[in-house]
Design an enzyme around this catalytic site. Structure first.
Site, PDB file in Angstrom:
ATOM      1  N   SER A  28      16.860  16.178 -19.617  1.00 46.24           N
ATOM      2  CA  SER A  28      15.791  17.372 -19.653  1.00 46.24           C
ATOM      3  C   SER A  28      16.378  18.434 -20.452  1.00 46.24           C
ATOM      4  CB  SER A  28      15.615  17.593 -18.120  1.00 46.24           C
ATOM      5  OG  SER A  28      14.803  18.855 -18.210  1.00 46.24           O
TER       6      SER A  28
ATOM      7  N   HIS B   9       0.803  -1.012   0.026  1.00 48.28           N
ATOM      8  CA  HIS B   9       0.075  -0.049   0.055  1.00 48.28           C
ATOM      9  C   HIS B   9       1.106   1.278  -0.071  1.00 48.28           C
ATOM     10  CE1 HIS B   9      -3.336  -2.716   0.966  1.00 48.28           C
ATOM     11  NE2 HIS B   9      -2.472  -2.977   1.874  1.00 48.28           N
TER      12      HIS B   9
END
Length: 543
Positions: free
Chosen positions: A370, A246
């Site tokens: 980038s 989770h």
């Protein structure tokens, strides 16, 4: 593939680069009606002469030759720049090995193979006295028609198709023209396509293309993916890793064990490909041998055509309409979808591990992550893989859902859909190679892994409360819950809790020695055992 008409010189997927002498004008195709010229024309560089042919022993040397010639096309960069499909353009170098099988050239070549093999089979049936056994010379001639089939031959078929407006009939007429120079074959030209409907030829052509492409291109790369992940499992079998269920800290595992989980799943699916039977039919217009029985009622046509289909390396389907119903393609593609889903799961987990800093990525000189942030090394390979699996599974699922459906004894909806077999598989192939590239860039960051484990001593609560249960301490779960749930837990607080327990001293000592780094159960052993569970020596294969 074909180039836009504006390219000068024409830059198409020409499989052969050197020009050869122009062929003599062909006689008009019998029975065909001339069609008006089309405004847009596809052209290609002329091919090499027959003297350039080098015989090879490998059964799929034709595929290797065509890829090599494709790479030597005179203006491949221009063609790739103008390609509509990214597989034929930007990603050409990653998927080019599929092109000989699923291109227009490949489909035509497989049709030629089936037509020629059927004529040879007819010559071996004693009852078909009109086609006597061929001499060795004639058999070699027919074998060469298949072996030497080139892009120039395929272009001749396409020229005939402009008149017939029927692709399979164009192959028949091409073969009649091609084989008229051989005295023996010339006498039996009308037995090309004897008793056949177009789908008899097509279904076998596609079946052969699928079997050979999957076995020689797809499955070896899928096996390579498994090898790469298994190596990660073995190399990192002992490296402790904080689990996250989770998204929250959970009982530790090892990095190798998590990799072993994936390769075990992939291997189980990969083995299932051997259960797929590539089927073929050869039973005429509606699957009942109607015309064959009228022409030669004394022949056991179901037995004869089964022998023929099996001689091509395919399994025989006796219960069909005009078409083979394509159920096997659905089964095959569903396996690819399942394999791809597992690898998508892997890609996302690797993305998350990189995000957590558990893996560093080895920088490549000159590469930019980038356009504005110089520090970035993005997990682009796993992202590209995931994206292409999405495209591939969408196509493969569509093919699996559509192809088994055909109105009554035949409709043509499958004809245009089948031309996308290579597109669906091409995006899978691209994704597999991207995953492998991503794995090759990885470097385990032990410092970051250790940091997370050092900060999550609460994960030992599971072990402590389980020992407390063994020794009869009441409400062990509740006591640990009160201590750890939403609380800051440290090594010291855990030690104080253990020391307060009424348990045997040797058990207390074992618990005090336990750390998040050592609380890994059998994870290391399970990871190391994966080499005995996943045997990739023989790879995956469709029989």
């Amino acid at each position: 593939m074909s180039a836009p008409p504006s390219l000068k010189p024409p830059a198409t997927a020409a499989f052969l680069a050197a020009p050869r002498a122009a062929a003599a004008p062909r006689a008009a195709v019998p029975g065909a009606t001339a069609q008006p010229p089309r405004r847009l024309r596809c052209s290609a560089a002329a091919g090499a002469g027959a003297g350039d042919y080098v015989e090879m022993s490998a059964p799929l040397d034709w595929a290797a030759r065509s890829v090599e010639a494709l790479e030597q096309a005179t203006d491949l960069d221009t063609f790739c720049m103008m390609a509509l499909s990214p597989l034929d353009g930007r990603y050409f170098r990653f998927v080019k090995d599929l092109m000989p099988f699923f291109s227009e050239f490949g489909l035509i070549r497989y049709r030629v193979l089936v037509e020629v093999k059927w004529l040879l089979k007819l010559s071996q049936i004693p009852e078909v006295t009109e086609v006597p056994p061929f001499s060795e010379e004639a058999q070699l001639f027919l074998d060469a028609v298949i072996r030497d089939f080139s892009i120039d031959d395929a272009k001749e078929v396409k020229q005939i198709e402009k008149i017939t407006n029927h692709d399979v009939k164009a192959v028949e007429y091409y073969l009649k023209q091609k084989c008229s120079s051989n005295p023996e074959v010339e006498k039996v030209l009308e037995f090309f396509h004897f008793g056949c409907t177009s789908e008899d030829i097509n279904n076998l052509a596609y079946g052969l293309a699928l079997k050979e492409a999957v076995n020689t291109v797809m499955l070896p790369v899928m096996c390579d993916v498994c090898v790469a992940i298994r190596a990660l499992a073995m190399e990192n079998a002992h490296v402790p890793l904080l689990s996250r269920t989770h998204g929250q800290p959970a009982s530790p595992t090892t990095l190798g064990k998590e990799m072993a989980n994936f390769v075990a799943r992939l291997y189980d699916i990969g083995k299932s490909f051997s259960d797929v039977k590539i089927l073929g039919k050869f039973s005429g217009a509606v699957g009942n041998y109607n015309a064959d029985v009228v022409a030669y009622p004394e022949i056991d046509w179901p037995k004869m055509t089964e022998e023929f289909v099996r001689s091509l390396g395919l399994q025989f389907n006796p219960y069909v309409t005009q078409i083979e119903p394509h159920d096997y393609i659905a089964k095959l593609f569903n396996l690819f979808v399942q394999f791809n889903i597992v690898l998508t799961d892997f890609d996302r987990d690797m993305w998350a591990y990189i995000s957590e800093g558990y893996f560093k990525q080895i920088p490549k000189a000159g590469e930019v992550g980038s356009s504005t942030m110089p520090h970035k090394i993005n997990p682009i390979n796993f992202e590209n893989s995931e994206g292409n699996f999405s495209v591939s599974n969408g196509l493969l699922h569509t093919l699996s859902m559509k192809l088994p459906i055909s109105r009554l004894q035949r409709d043509l909806t499958d004809s245009t859909v089948l031309r996308n077999l290579g597109v669906g598989l091409g995006h899978s192939l691209l994704a597999y190679k991207a995953t492998i590239q991503g794995i090759q860039k990885l470097q385990v960051n032990r410092i970051r892994l250790d940091e997370d484990l050092d900060q999550t001593w609460e994960v030992l609560a599971e072990a402590i409360q389980t020992v407390m249960r063994r020794y009869g301490i009441p409400e062990p779960y509740e006591k640990l819950k009160e201590m750890t749930r939403g609380q800051a837990v440290t090594k010291e607080s855990i030690r104080r809790f253990i020391e307060s327990l009424d348990i045997p001293e040797d058990v207390r000592s074992s618990l005090l020695e336990l750390t998040p780094h050592t609380y890994i159960g059998e994870a290391e052993k399970l990871a190391r055992d994966i080499v005995n569970v996943v045997d990739l020596e023989s790879g995956f294969k469709i029989e």
